[in-house]
Motif scaffolding. Structure first.
Motif, PDB file in Angstrom:
ATOM      1  N   PRO A 171       0.744  -1.023   0.105  1.00 23.69           N
ATOM      2  CA  PRO A 171       0.023  -0.057   0.002  1.00 23.69           C
ATOM      3  C   PRO A 171       0.884   1.319   0.000  1.00 23.69           C
ATOM      4  O   PRO A 171       0.197   2.442  -0.561  1.00 23.69           O
ATOM      5  CB  PRO A 171      -0.909  -0.136   1.207  1.00 23.69           C
ATOM      6  N   GLU A 172       1.993   1.203   0.636  1.00 26.39           N
ATOM      7  CA  GLU A 172       2.952   2.358   0.643  1.00 26.39           C
ATOM      8  C   GLU A 172       3.779   2.491  -0.689  1.00 26.39           C
ATOM      9  O   GLU A 172       3.919   3.817  -0.827  1.00 26.39           O
ATOM     10  CB  GLU A 172       3.811   2.176   1.844  1.00 26.39           C
ATOM     11  N   LEU A 173       3.968   1.555  -1.474  1.00 27.46           N
ATOM     12  CA  LEU A 173       5.114   1.627  -2.355  1.00 27.46           C
ATOM     13  C   LEU A 173       4.584   1.488  -3.680  1.00 27.46           C
ATOM     14  O   LEU A 173       5.056   1.954  -4.747  1.00 27.46           O
ATOM     15  CB  LEU A 173       6.195   0.774  -2.048  1.00 27.46           C
ATOM     16  N   ALA A 174       3.582   0.466  -3.799  1.00 26.73           N
ATOM     17  CA  ALA A 174       3.383  -0.036  -5.050  1.00 26.73           C
ATOM     18  C   ALA A 174       2.705   0.731  -6.142  1.00 26.73           C
ATOM     19  O   ALA A 174       2.907   0.320  -7.308  1.00 26.73           O
ATOM     20  CB  ALA A 174       2.298  -1.300  -4.707  1.00 26.73           C
ATOM     21  N   GLU A 175       1.976   1.933  -5.774  1.00 25.68           N
ATOM     22  CA  GLU A 175       1.321   2.605  -6.541  1.00 25.68           C
ATOM     23  C   GLU A 175       2.510   3.437  -7.601  1.00 25.68           C
ATOM     24  O   GLU A 175       2.442   3.639  -8.682  1.00 25.68           O
ATOM     25  CB  GLU A 175       0.661   4.020  -5.827  1.00 25.68           C
ATOM     26  N   GLU A 176       3.596   3.814  -6.912  1.00 27.51           N
ATOM     27  CA  GLU A 176       4.698   4.461  -7.397  1.00 27.51           C
ATOM     28  C   GLU A 176       6.084   3.673  -8.079  1.00 27.51           C
ATOM     29  O   GLU A 176       6.758   4.250  -8.763  1.00 27.51           O
ATOM     30  CB  GLU A 176       5.223   5.874  -6.582  1.00 27.51           C
ATOM     31  N   HIS A 177       5.983   2.392  -7.411  1.00 22.28           N
ATOM     32  CA  HIS A 177       7.334   1.640  -7.713  1.00 22.28           C
ATOM     33  C   HIS A 177       6.789   0.291  -7.896  1.00 22.28           C
ATOM     34  O   HIS A 177       5.902  -0.137  -7.734  1.00 22.28           O
ATOM     35  CB  HIS A 177       8.120   1.705  -6.608  1.00 22.28           C
ATOM     36  N   LEU A 178       7.804  -0.381  -8.450  1.00 16.54           N
ATOM     37  CA  LEU A 178       7.403  -1.859  -8.872  1.00 16.54           C
ATOM     38  C   LEU A 178       8.196  -2.527  -7.977  1.00 16.54           C
ATOM     39  O   LEU A 178       9.093  -2.671  -7.402  1.00 16.54           O
ATOM     40  CB  LEU A 178       8.338  -1.982 -10.447  1.00 16.54           C
ATOM     41  N   ILE A 179       7.130  -3.357  -7.432  1.00 15.64           N
ATOM     42  CA  ILE A 179       7.286  -4.288  -6.235  1.00 15.64           C
ATOM     43  C   ILE A 179       6.883  -5.836  -6.678  1.00 15.64           C
ATOM     44  O   ILE A 179       5.814  -5.966  -7.240  1.00 15.64           O
ATOM     45  CB  ILE A 179       6.497  -4.036  -5.060  1.00 15.64           C
ATOM     46  N   PHE A 180       7.929  -6.774  -6.425  1.00 18.77           N
ATOM     47  CA  PHE A 180       7.631  -8.154  -6.677  1.00 18.77           C
ATOM     48  C   PHE A 180       7.516  -8.770  -5.459  1.00 18.77           C
ATOM     49  O   PHE A 180       8.403  -8.538  -4.502  1.00 18.77           O
ATOM     50  CB  PHE A 180       8.714  -8.845  -7.784  1.00 18.77           C
ATOM     51  N   VAL A 181       6.479  -9.621  -5.365  1.00 17.30           N
ATOM     52  CA  VAL A 181       6.535 -10.497  -4.003  1.00 17.30           C
ATOM     53  C   VAL A 181       6.842 -11.866  -4.078  1.00 17.30           C
ATOM     54  O   VAL A 181       6.593 -12.625  -5.180  1.00 17.30           O
ATOM     55  CB  VAL A 181       4.784 -10.455  -3.730  1.00 17.30           C
ATOM     56  N   ALA A 182       7.678 -12.298  -3.051  1.00 19.18           N
ATOM     57  CA  ALA A 182       8.195 -13.684  -3.122  1.00 19.18           C
ATOM     58  C   ALA A 182       8.179 -14.369  -1.570  1.00 19.18           C
ATOM     59  O   ALA A 182       7.716 -13.741  -0.655  1.00 19.18           O
ATOM     60  CB  ALA A 182       9.587 -13.615  -3.431  1.00 19.18           C
ATOM     61  N   GLY A 183       8.130 -15.587  -1.651  1.00 25.07           N
ATOM     62  CA  GLY A 183       8.057 -16.359  -0.497  1.00 25.07           C
ATOM     63  C   GLY A 183       6.857 -17.048  -0.189  1.00 25.07           C
ATOM     64  O   GLY A 183       5.574 -16.572   0.051  1.00 25.07           O
ATOM     65  N   GLY A 184       6.671 -18.451  -0.343  1.00 24.55           N
ATOM     66  CA  GLY A 184       5.648 -19.279  -0.027  1.00 24.55           C
ATOM     67  C   GLY A 184       4.676 -19.423  -0.956  1.00 24.55           C
ATOM     68  O   GLY A 184       3.537 -19.925  -0.959  1.00 24.55           O
ATOM     69  N   ILE A 185       4.991 -18.777  -2.263  1.00 24.73           N
ATOM     70  CA  ILE A 185       4.003 -18.991  -3.241  1.00 24.73           C
ATOM     71  C   ILE A 185       3.942 -20.152  -3.948  1.00 24.73           C
ATOM     72  O   ILE A 185       5.057 -20.499  -4.921  1.00 24.73           O
ATOM     73  CB  ILE A 185       4.321 -17.713  -4.121  1.00 24.73           C
ATOM     74  N   GLY A 186       3.179 -20.849  -4.192  1.00 26.26           N
ATOM     75  CA  GLY A 186       3.041 -22.437  -4.655  1.00 26.26           C
ATOM     76  C   GLY A 186       1.925 -22.427  -5.771  1.00 26.26           C
ATOM     77  O   GLY A 186       2.191 -23.273  -6.670  1.00 26.26           O
TER      78      GLY A 186
END
Length: 338
Positions: A171-186
């Motif tokens: 919510p704080e960063l994703a609007e203006e920056h590119l954020i990829f999420v990792a960890g526990g995604i199957g």
């Protein structure tokens, strides 16, 4: 690959940034994320990343060239910030025109981000951010994108879960920056959720470790197929003076040996026979050797079986193209039902 309109739409910023068909990165896994797996992932529409690990510049040079021979699609290179030849490795990436460099293992040393972005063949810089404060610092320092990786991941991990990091940081960063999420995604259902929260894409490692194109030993893959989520445990730190980043791996004799290795290194520190930096390097070399024993030699008892908690979802060997298609289909289904 089929047309997954909703998922692709939410991934579009990540797709444009990576230059791939999907914004699904493969995490850099030492000995596993090499030319065969990396090229297969990029050819299938994902974004492969070479794990440089402890490679010297000559080895990395050969690995990039070999990967280029297998794919004309974009891929990246993961460099460890504490590598003693980091700037030489950056030059190798520049020589080959690598478009994306992923910096892992700590805060990038002074001048490294500038070297990656300012050469004759400038590359995009992706950094790992375990906290919101560090994320903001990295973005101010020139990172073009961030990966936020939770403790459910395999290999080196931080102390906070993916779901909490995502709630705090997207919510704080994703609007203006590119954020990829990792960890526990199957599965793709989780991908859909993070995309809806603002992520530009996702990174998976464990899900690809046992792909058909992975060169990992058959016994290594079988250990993954037998494992449940609770079998992937984090290493413990036995000496507060030795700042060891926890590593998540399947529990075996190798995880017990790592505890003994820490005690051995701590004893050498006590005798003031080595400096702290050398002590940390010895720990990293231990992991590199233990991982090779498991991945390449198939020693699943004494080697390191680095795996995330999503390992319990792995039941069979599948081609990379099938894995990516399943993830996209699952995400699309989740978004459609919503």
């Amino acid at each position: 690959m089929k047309n997954y309109t909703r998922t692709t739409g939410l991934m579009q910023r990540g797709i444009d940034f990576l230059g791939s068909e999907t914004a699904i990165l493969c995490g850099a896994m030492s000995w596993v994320s090499e030319r065969n797996l990396v090229s297969a992932i990029s050819n299938a529409g994902g974004f492969g990343v070479i794990a440089c690990g402890a490679m010297d510049p000559d080895l990395l040079d050969k690995e990039i060239a070999a990967t280029r021979a297998l794919t004309d699609k974009p891929f990246g290179v993961n460099l460890i910030t504490m590598h003693p030849q980091l700037f030489d490795l950056i030059e190798v990436c520049e020589k080959h025109g690598v478009g994306h460099v992923v910096l892992a293992g700590g805060i990038p040393p002074k001048g490294s981000v500038e070297a990656i972005k300012g050469g004759a063949n400038p590359a995009k810089v992706i950094c790992f951010a375990p906290t919101l404060a560090l994320a903001k610092k990295l973005l101010r320092s020139g990172a073009d994108a961030l990966v936020i990786e939770g403790m459910e991941a395999g290999g080196h991990i931080g102390p906070v879960s993916t779901s909490v990091l995502a709630q705090e940081m997207l919510p704080e960063l994703a609007e203006e920056h590119l954020i990829f999420v990792a960890g526990g995604i199957g599965r793709g259902h989780a991908i859909a959720g993070y995309l809806e929260m603002g992520a530009a894409g996702v990174q998976l490692g464990t899900r690809f470790a046992c792909a058909t194109e992975s060169i990992a030993h058959a016994d290594f893959k079988k250990a993954f197929f037998r494992a449940s989520a609770r079998d992937a445990v984090a290493s413990i730190q036995v000496d507060a003076r030795l700042p060891v980043i926890p590593v998540r791996a399947l529990k075996n004799k190798g995880t017990e040996e790592f505890t003994a290795k820490q005690r051995e290194v701590a004893a050498v520190l006590d005798r003031e026979e080595i400096a702290m930096a050398e002590a940390q390097l010895q720990i990293e070399h231990y992991w590199a050797g233990a991982l090779r024993r498991a991945v390449i030699d198939g020693d699943v008892e004494n080697g390191s079986l680095m795996a995330g908690q999503s390992v319990g979802m792995l039941k069979e060997e599948e081609p990379v193209a099938i894995i990516i298609d399943k993830l996209m289909a699952q995400s699309e289904d989740a978004l459609t039902r919503r």
